[in-house]
Design a protein around this motif. Structure first.
Motif, PDB file in Angstrom:
ATOM      1  N   LEU A 118      35.884   3.343   2.378  1.00  0.00           N
ATOM      2  CA  LEU A 118      36.484   3.939   1.178  1.00  0.00           C
ATOM      3  C   LEU A 118      35.882   5.319   0.917  1.00  0.00           C
ATOM      4  O   LEU A 118      36.596   6.276   0.620  1.00  0.00           O
ATOM      5  N   ARG A 119      34.577   5.405   1.060  1.00  0.00           N
ATOM      6  CA  ARG A 119      33.895   6.692   0.834  1.00  0.00           C
ATOM      7  C   ARG A 119      34.438   7.761   1.790  1.00  0.00           C
ATOM      8  O   ARG A 119      34.734   8.878   1.380  1.00  0.00           O
ATOM      9  N   ALA A 120      34.587   7.397   3.051  1.00  0.00           N
ATOM     10  CA  ALA A 120      35.052   8.374   4.045  1.00  0.00           C
ATOM     11  C   ALA A 120      36.471   8.838   3.717  1.00  0.00           C
ATOM     12  O   ALA A 120      36.783  10.035   3.786  1.00  0.00           O
ATOM     13  N   ARG A 121      37.319   7.890   3.324  1.00  0.00           N
ATOM     14  CA  ARG A 121      38.712   8.266   3.008  1.00  0.00           C
ATOM     15  C   ARG A 121      38.773   9.099   1.734  1.00  0.00           C
ATOM     16  O   ARG A 121      39.549  10.053   1.646  1.00  0.00           O
ATOM     17  N   ALA A 122      37.972   8.718   0.752  1.00  0.00           N
ATOM     18  CA  ALA A 122      37.959   9.479  -0.501  1.00  0.00           C
ATOM     19  C   ALA A 122      37.444  10.898  -0.241  1.00  0.00           C
ATOM     20  O   ALA A 122      37.972  11.871  -0.791  1.00  0.00           O
ATOM     21  N   VAL A 156      45.330   4.858  -5.094  1.00  0.00           N
ATOM     22  CA  VAL A 156      44.446   3.976  -4.345  1.00  0.00           C
ATOM     23  C   VAL A 156      45.216   2.680  -4.131  1.00  0.00           C
ATOM     24  O   VAL A 156      45.704   2.070  -5.088  1.00  0.00           O
ATOM     25  N   ALA A 157      45.373   2.292  -2.866  1.00  0.00           N
ATOM     26  CA  ALA A 157      46.183   1.111  -2.541  1.00  0.00           C
ATOM     27  C   ALA A 157      45.317   0.104  -1.805  1.00  0.00           C
ATOM     28  O   ALA A 157      44.458   0.476  -1.007  1.00  0.00           O
ATOM     29  N   ALA A 158      45.553  -1.168  -2.106  1.00  0.00           N
ATOM     30  CA  ALA A 158      44.793  -2.219  -1.417  1.00  0.00           C
ATOM     31  C   ALA A 158      45.684  -3.443  -1.292  1.00  0.00           C
ATOM     32  O   ALA A 158      46.561  -3.672  -2.131  1.00  0.00           O
ATOM     33  N   PRO A 159      45.471  -4.246  -0.253  1.00  0.00           N
ATOM     34  CA  PRO A 159      46.283  -5.459  -0.087  1.00  0.00           C
ATOM     35  C   PRO A 159      46.084  -6.395  -1.281  1.00  0.00           C
ATOM     36  O   PRO A 159      44.987  -6.475  -1.845  1.00  0.00           O
ATOM     37  N   GLU A 160      47.159  -7.104  -1.612  1.00  0.00           N
ATOM     38  CA  GLU A 160      47.137  -7.964  -2.798  1.00  0.00           C
ATOM     39  C   GLU A 160      45.989  -8.989  -2.746  1.00  0.00           C
ATOM     40  O   GLU A 160      45.307  -9.222  -3.754  1.00  0.00           O
ATOM     41  N   ALA A 161      45.763  -9.574  -1.578  1.00  0.00           N
ATOM     42  CA  ALA A 161      44.722 -10.606  -1.478  1.00  0.00           C
ATOM     43  C   ALA A 161      43.350 -10.016  -1.812  1.00  0.00           C
ATOM     44  O   ALA A 161      42.545 -10.644  -2.513  1.00  0.00           O
ATOM     45  N   ALA A 162      43.098  -8.789  -1.341  1.00  0.00           N
ATOM     46  CA  ALA A 162      41.803  -8.149  -1.624  1.00  0.00           C
ATOM     47  C   ALA A 162      41.694  -7.854  -3.121  1.00  0.00           C
ATOM     48  O   ALA A 162      40.636  -8.051  -3.732  1.00  0.00           O
ATOM     49  N   ARG A 163      42.786  -7.417  -3.708  1.00  0.00           N
ATOM     50  CA  ARG A 163      42.754  -7.107  -5.149  1.00  0.00           C
ATOM     51  C   ARG A 163      42.475  -8.365  -5.962  1.00  0.00           C
ATOM     52  O   ARG A 163      41.654  -8.352  -6.879  1.00  0.00           O
ATOM     53  N   LEU A 164      43.144  -9.457  -5.603  1.00  0.00           N
ATOM     54  CA  LEU A 164      42.937 -10.714  -6.339  1.00  0.00           C
ATOM     55  C   LEU A 164      41.482 -11.169  -6.212  1.00  0.00           C
ATOM     56  O   LEU A 164      40.857 -11.564  -7.198  1.00  0.00           O
ATOM     57  N   ALA A 197      55.416   5.713  -2.508  1.00  0.00           N
ATOM     58  CA  ALA A 197      56.446   6.727  -2.253  1.00  0.00           C
ATOM     59  C   ALA A 197      56.306   7.921  -3.200  1.00  0.00           C
ATOM     60  O   ALA A 197      56.654   9.043  -2.844  1.00  0.00           O
ATOM     61  N   ARG A 198      55.794   7.676  -4.379  1.00  0.00           N
ATOM     62  CA  ARG A 198      55.717   8.763  -5.363  1.00  0.00           C
ATOM     63  C   ARG A 198      54.430   9.576  -5.285  1.00  0.00           C
ATOM     64  O   ARG A 198      54.392  10.717  -5.742  1.00  0.00           O
ATOM     65  N   ALA A 199      53.375   8.979  -4.750  1.00  0.00           N
ATOM     66  CA  ALA A 199      52.075   9.656  -4.765  1.00  0.00           C
ATOM     67  C   ALA A 199      52.030  10.800  -3.747  1.00  0.00           C
ATOM     68  O   ALA A 199      52.637  10.714  -2.682  1.00  0.00           O
ATOM     69  N   ASP A 200      51.296  11.863  -4.087  1.00  0.00           N
ATOM     70  CA  ASP A 200      51.098  12.958  -3.128  1.00  0.00           C
ATOM     71  C   ASP A 200      50.108  12.548  -2.042  1.00  0.00           C
ATOM     72  O   ASP A 200      50.252  12.947  -0.891  1.00  0.00           O
ATOM     73  N   TYR A 201      49.097  11.772  -2.427  1.00  0.00           N
ATOM     74  CA  TYR A 201      48.078  11.325  -1.477  1.00  0.00           C
ATOM     75  C   TYR A 201      47.824   9.838  -1.703  1.00  0.00           C
ATOM     76  O   TYR A 201      47.864   9.372  -2.843  1.00  0.00           O
ATOM     77  N   VAL A 202      47.545   9.122  -0.619  1.00  0.00           N
ATOM     78  CA  VAL A 202      47.236   7.694  -0.736  1.00  0.00           C
ATOM     79  C   VAL A 202      45.885   7.435  -0.070  1.00  0.00           C
ATOM     80  O   VAL A 202      45.626   7.915   1.039  1.00  0.00           O
ATOM     81  N   ILE A 203      45.023   6.708  -0.767  1.00  0.00           N
ATOM     82  CA  ILE A 203      43.760   6.256  -0.178  1.00  0.00           C
ATOM     83  C   ILE A 203      43.882   4.749   0.000  1.00  0.00           C
ATOM     84  O   ILE A 203      43.989   4.003  -0.980  1.00  0.00           O
ATOM     85  N   ASP A 204      43.915   4.307   1.251  1.00  0.00           N
ATOM     86  CA  ASP A 204      44.016   2.871   1.507  1.00  0.00           C
ATOM     87  C   ASP A 204      42.626   2.254   1.436  1.00  0.00           C
ATOM     88  O   ASP A 204      41.739   2.633   2.199  1.00  0.00           O
ATOM     89  N   ASN A 205      42.477   1.322   0.510  1.00  0.00           N
ATOM     90  CA  ASN A 205      41.183   0.655   0.325  1.00  0.00           C
ATOM     91  C   ASN A 205      41.262  -0.756   0.903  1.00  0.00           C
ATOM     92  O   ASN A 205      41.234  -1.742   0.177  1.00  0.00           O
TER      93      ASN A 205
END
Ligand code: ATP
Length: 197
Positions: free
Chosen positions: A179-183, A127-135, A164-172
């Protein structure tokens, strides 16, 4: 089919794990197990109280004090990981016995790649999210100041390496409906895989 779900602090991995559970997965949260692994008088607790007596208050481990100590010191962090991780892994794999036959098994592991837990699962989801959103999300949730959040971020693999290592990425990077739709889409792909049920 065993899946490792990961993401940096505040990325939304707990939110995704709840969605996966709703879609039918059997979720094992290693953060919860990490607390069990250091419960009063457990082997993990005894080992930690020998190494960091200052982190024990009234017979209970003060995780905030321990976190402050190890996040400032990579050697201490390694030592803590070496003490706790084997117990957490044992508990996590024991939990699988409670799954229904054919249920997708999802292990939520904040340090999936860093601790080589990825070698124990069939597929990995980031699960990946921009740094600003995470903060912003962590400031809202935990009231941690930015310096502390950044120290925790620095202890995790760089987002582009995890990607690069993950098989799947969910961009949050959107709202909770996105998020629900991507998950849902990734869950569908996982369960279509051989052994994914
Ligand atoms: P940690 O590693 O700190 O446990 P996490 O990766 O498990 O974090 P979550 O707890 O799932 O992250 O999300 C952090 C906070 O942000 C939660 O309060 C969650 O409800 C909220 N959140 C997650 N995704 C979104 C989103 N797309 N929109 C709004 N809020 C969100």
């Amino acid at each position: 089919m065993r899946v490792g779900l990961t993401g940096g602090i505040g990325s939304g991995k707990t939110a995704v794990s709840k969605l996966f559970e709703e879609f039918g997965a059997f979720v094992i949260d290693t953060d919860v197990l990490a607390r069990e692994a250091v419960a009063p008088n457990s082997d993990g607790f005894l080992a930690i109280s020998r190494a960091w007596p200052e982190a024990v208050r009234h017979g209970v481990l003060d995780r905030a004090v321990l976190a402050e100590t190890v996040f400032a010191d990579p050697v201490a962090r390694e030592r803590l990981n070496a003490l706790v991780h084997p117990h957490v892994r044992r508990l996590a794999f024991e939990r699988e016995a409670n799954a229904r036959p054919g249920q997708l098994l999802v292990h939520v592991v904040p340090l999936l790649f860093e601790t080589h837990y990825d070698a124990l699962v069939d597929k990995t989801v980031l699960v990946a999210a921009p740094e600003a959103a995470r903060l912003a999300r962590i400031a809202d949730r935990d009231h941690l100041d930015e310096a502390r959040v950044r120290a925790r971020m620095a202890a995790q693999i760089a987002p582009e390496l995890a990607r690069a290592r993950a098989d799947y990425v969910i961009d949050n990077d959107g709202d909770l409906a996105a998020l629900r739709a991507r998950a849902r889409a990734i869950y569908g792909r996982l369960t279509e895989l051989p052994g994914g049920s």
